[in-house]
Design a protein around this motif. Structure first.
Motif, short mmCIF file in Angstrom:
data_model
loop_
_atom_site.label_atom_id
_atom_site.label_comp_id
_atom_site.label_asym_id
_atom_site.label_seq_id
_atom_site.Cartn_x
_atom_site.Cartn_y
_atom_site.Cartn_z
N VAL A 5 0.86 -1.18 0.00
CA VAL A 5 0.00 0.00 0.00
C VAL A 5 0.90 1.23 0.00
CG1 VAL A 5 -1.84 1.26 1.18
CG2 VAL A 5 -1.78 -1.24 1.27
N ILE A 6 0.74 2.07 -1.01
CA ILE A 6 1.50 3.31 -1.14
C ILE A 6 0.63 4.47 -0.67
CG2 ILE A 6 2.78 4.81 -2.72
CD1 ILE A 6 3.91 1.98 -2.57
N VAL A 7 1.14 5.31 0.24
CA VAL A 7 0.40 6.47 0.73
C VAL A 7 1.28 7.71 0.56
CG1 VAL A 7 -0.79 7.54 2.68
CG2 VAL A 7 -0.82 5.06 2.41
N GLU A 8 0.82 8.63 -0.28
CA GLU A 8 1.59 9.83 -0.57
C GLU A 8 0.90 11.06 0.01
OE1 GLU A 8 3.95 11.05 -4.41
OE2 GLU A 8 1.82 11.41 -4.74
N LYS A 9 1.69 11.88 0.72
CA LYS A 9 1.15 13.11 1.29
C LYS A 9 1.15 14.22 0.25
CE LYS A 9 1.67 16.28 5.22
NZ LYS A 9 2.44 16.62 6.42
N LEU A 10 0.04 14.94 0.15
CA LEU A 10 -0.08 16.08 -0.75
C LEU A 10 -0.22 17.35 0.08
CD1 LEU A 10 -2.69 14.54 -3.21
CD2 LEU A 10 -0.20 14.55 -3.48
N ASP A 11 -0.27 18.52 -0.57
CA ASP A 11 -0.49 19.76 0.17
C ASP A 11 -1.82 19.72 0.92
OD1 ASP A 11 1.87 20.76 -0.68
OD2 ASP A 11 1.06 22.02 -2.26
N THR A 229 5.01 5.07 2.99
CA THR A 229 4.47 6.42 2.97
C THR A 229 5.59 7.44 3.06
OG1 THR A 229 2.96 7.98 4.09
CG2 THR A 229 4.13 6.40 5.49
N ASN A 230 5.33 8.65 2.50
CA ASN A 230 6.29 9.74 2.66
C ASN A 230 5.84 10.72 3.74
OD1 ASN A 230 4.13 10.96 1.38
ND2 ASN A 230 5.33 11.96 -0.21
N ASP A 231 4.81 10.35 4.50
CA ASP A 231 4.30 11.15 5.62
C ASP A 231 4.96 10.64 6.90
OD1 ASP A 231 2.80 12.24 7.75
OD2 ASP A 231 1.05 12.49 6.47
N ASP A 233 4.82 11.62 10.02
CA ASP A 233 3.94 11.50 11.19
C ASP A 233 3.12 10.21 11.13
OD1 ASP A 233 4.84 13.89 12.22
OD2 ASP A 233 3.25 15.08 11.27
N LEU A 234 2.56 9.92 9.95
CA LEU A 234 1.79 8.68 9.80
C LEU A 234 2.67 7.46 9.99
CD1 LEU A 234 -0.65 9.24 6.79
CD2 LEU A 234 -1.19 9.18 9.22
N ALA A 235 3.87 7.50 9.43
CA ALA A 235 4.78 6.36 9.55
C ALA A 235 5.10 6.08 11.01
CB ALA A 235 6.06 6.64 8.77
N ALA A 236 5.38 7.13 11.79
CA ALA A 236 5.69 6.95 13.21
C ALA A 236 4.50 6.37 13.97
CB ALA A 236 6.11 8.29 13.81
N GLN A 237 3.30 6.85 13.62
CA GLN A 237 2.08 6.36 14.29
C GLN A 237 1.80 4.90 13.95
OE1 GLN A 237 -1.45 8.87 13.76
NE2 GLN A 237 -2.69 7.02 13.55
N TRP A 238 1.92 4.54 12.68
CA TRP A 238 1.59 3.18 12.25
C TRP A 238 2.62 2.16 12.68
CZ3 TRP A 238 0.06 4.90 6.60
CH2 TRP A 238 -1.21 5.52 6.65
N LYS A 239 3.87 2.59 12.85
CA LYS A 239 4.92 1.66 13.26
C LYS A 239 4.69 1.12 14.68
CE LYS A 239 8.80 3.11 10.34
NZ LYS A 239 10.11 3.77 10.29
N THR A 241 2.01 -0.19 15.68
CA THR A 241 1.18 -1.39 15.61
C THR A 241 1.62 -2.37 14.53
OG1 THR A 241 -0.38 -0.19 14.17
CG2 THR A 241 -0.87 -0.25 16.53
N SER A 242 2.53 -1.95 13.64
CA SER A 242 2.97 -2.86 12.58
C SER A 242 4.45 -2.63 12.25
CB SER A 242 2.13 -2.65 11.32
OG SER A 242 2.66 -3.40 10.24
N PRO A 243 5.23 -3.72 12.15
CA PRO A 243 6.64 -3.58 11.75
C PRO A 243 6.81 -3.43 10.24
CG PRO A 243 6.13 -5.88 12.15
CD PRO A 243 4.86 -5.11 12.45
N HIS A 244 5.71 -3.54 9.48
CA HIS A 244 5.79 -3.54 8.02
C HIS A 244 5.45 -2.18 7.42
CE1 HIS A 244 6.25 -7.82 8.46
NE2 HIS A 244 5.05 -7.92 9.02
N VAL A 245 5.74 -1.12 8.19
CA VAL A 245 5.51 0.25 7.71
C VAL A 245 6.86 0.90 7.45
CG1 VAL A 245 4.59 2.53 8.28
CG2 VAL A 245 3.35 0.46 8.98
N THR A 246 7.00 1.52 6.27
CA THR A 246 8.28 2.13 5.88
C THR A 246 8.05 3.59 5.49
OG1 THR A 246 9.04 0.01 5.01
CG2 THR A 246 10.25 1.98 4.30
#
Length: 480
Positions: A5-11, A229-231, A233-239, A241-246
């Motif tokens: 799953v790719i998650v890209e932050k926009l303006d 994800t390139n966000d 804040d989201l990466a830190a939050q999701w990590k 609960t899951s080790p598979h977040v980059t």
């Protein structure tokens, strides 16, 4: 199945893609300019209280006021839970004209009617649904009976006063601590909304169709699923609960060649892997899909050629419906086969492929005219509605990309250039939009000039500010 799953932050907001076995299966795009939808939590202001109807009309920033029955008020819910024999509170005792309220959309606006609203808020997580005024604890009936009682006792101990919780089916094998952690997170989100100062009517507090929330609920922690994800804040939050977040810096859609794939998802013509093709035509009432043999000629007769193309089409149609988020009635014109057993196999293949779709589908089968009829539940706006709009020149027969989408494409092009300044040729309608837009720091200085004809932004020159500034109009509004 391997899923990324790719998650890209926009303006403004996020966009993403779900890739299964290397192929894009679903687009995740924030509907920043869409209408109010079911589940959204917004600020409202009481415009009128009708005692005779035991209801109120609420200004929610829409063209039509929302309708709130008093049974959807927390005080009414508290009275119902007390069961003390006292009469039910009346509308005038609960709300006054001008009161600021936080409401959730129960039913979207339709025709001349505005949204149906509730003040009994609820938000969903991966394993639970939290209701600050629910007053009960429930556990999915699909969980084994011996586990349900224990889970219900556990979650009840977390609740205070009027709170409520529903434990979803996928929580059966989940550790209690993880459920409690999610419960606390959902509770804190609602508490944050309720403690904020009143906002202007229509201000959005929560939208469960938002890309980040959908990924958090459906994909973070799911089996065989990696999230990139390139966000930060989201990466830190999701990590947590899951080790598979980059986390990965930079624009992700160009890096994974997703912009071209997104462009393909807006086209009506689709090639099949074996050389056959689909023509997808969306109308207001239904979607019609025409299956053609295209370049595929087969090797053992027309019967087998039709069968091979139809089998490939059945798989691809399932993917396209999910990619484009097409809902409502769908009519599929498969190539005629004149064999009942072949037709049955095509139908079974389509049904099997649709089972991987998260939306509810119903395949009615072939009609007497030989077309396949099916329906798919519409949960969000179609991809074509998100990214394109009716063309004013041809009375809606064609579609143009939305100004928001064209602006994002311009930003992506500029960001990919290692230059001090960029000059774009743009259509007049986009120029007017860009003059009001704000741009994040880190982009080159942007200059535009009006070009008639093609309806998109085209990068024509890069260089230093001194080299570019005399060639076009500079865009301002840089965000800090």
């Amino acid at each position: 199945m391997d899923r990324t799953v790719i998650v890209e932050k926009l303006d403004i907001g996020h966009r993403g893609a779900v890739l299964e076995d290397g192929s894009v299966r679903e687009w995740l795009i924030d509907d920043v300019h869409g209408p109010l939808q079911e589940g959204m939590i917004v600020a409202g202001r009481v415009e009128n209280v009708l005692n005779g109807m035991d209801a109120a009309f609420i200004d929610i920033g829409d063209t039509k006021h929302g309708y709130l029955h008093m049974k959807e008020h927390p005080e009414y819910q508290a009275w119902k839970l007390r069961e003390d024999g006292k009469p039910a509170p009346k509308a005038a005792a609960l709300l006054q004209k001008g009161d600021r309220v936080i409401v959730q959309v129960k039913k979207e606006a339709a025709g001349s009617k505005g949204c149906s609203l509730t003040m009994l808020l609820s938000i969903s997580g991966t394993y639970t649904i939290y209701m600050p005024y629910g007053g009960y604890a429930a556990v999915s009936k699909k969980i084994k009976d011996e586990s349900r009682a224990a889970i219900r006792r556990e979650v009840r101990s977390w609740l205070a006063e009027q709170e409520g919780i529903i434990v979803r089916t996928n929580a059966e094998e989940t550790e209690s601590e993880l459920l409690k952690e999610e419960f606390k997170l959902l509770r804190s989100r609602i508490d944050g909304m309720l403690k904020e100062k009143p906002k202007a009517p229509g201000t959005l507090y929560y939208d469960e169709s938002r890309t980040d929330l959908r990924v958090e609920k459906d994909y973070v922690g799911a089996a065989n699923t990696a999230v990139i994800t390139n966000d930060a804040d989201l990466a830190a939050q999701w990590k947590r609960t899951s080790p598979h977040v980059t986390w990965r810096a930079g624009s992700l859609f160009p890096a994974y060649n997703l912009d071209k794939e997104l462009e393909k998802s807006l086209r009506s013509f689709v090639w099949l892997k074996n050389g056959g093709s689909l023509m997808i035509q969306e109308t207001e009432a239904m979607t019609v899909i025409d299956v053609n043999s295209g370049k595929y000629t087969g090797s053992s007769g027309m019967r087998d050629t039709a069968y091979d193309v139809n089998m490939a089409a059945a798989e691809e149609i399932s993917r396209q419906l999910r990619l484009r988020n097409i809902g409502g009635m769908v009519i599929i014109d498969f190539i005629e086969m004149n064999r009942s057993d072949a037709a049955k196999q095509v139908e079974e293949t389509l049904q099997a492929a649709l089972r991987r779709d998260g939306s509810t589908t119903n395949v009615a089968g072939f009609t007497r005219l030989g077309n396949m009829e099916m329906t798919r539940k519409q949960t969000r706006r179609k991809l074509s509605q998100l990214l394109t709009e009716s063309c004013p020149c041809c009375s809606g027969a064609g579609r143009l990309k939305t100004l928001w989408q064209l602006t994002e494409e311009l930003k992506q092009q500029a960001q990919a250039e290692e230059a001090e300044a960029c000059l774009f040729d743009v259509p007049e309608r986009l120029a007017a939009y860009l003059r009001k837009e704000s741009f994040a720091r880190g982009l080159p200085e942007l200059y535009i000039r009006i070009r008639r004809g093609n309806d998109r932004a085209e990068l024509v020159r890069t260089g230093t500010v001194e080299e570019i500034k005399g060639s076009g109009e500079r865009l301002g509004g840089v965000l800090s």
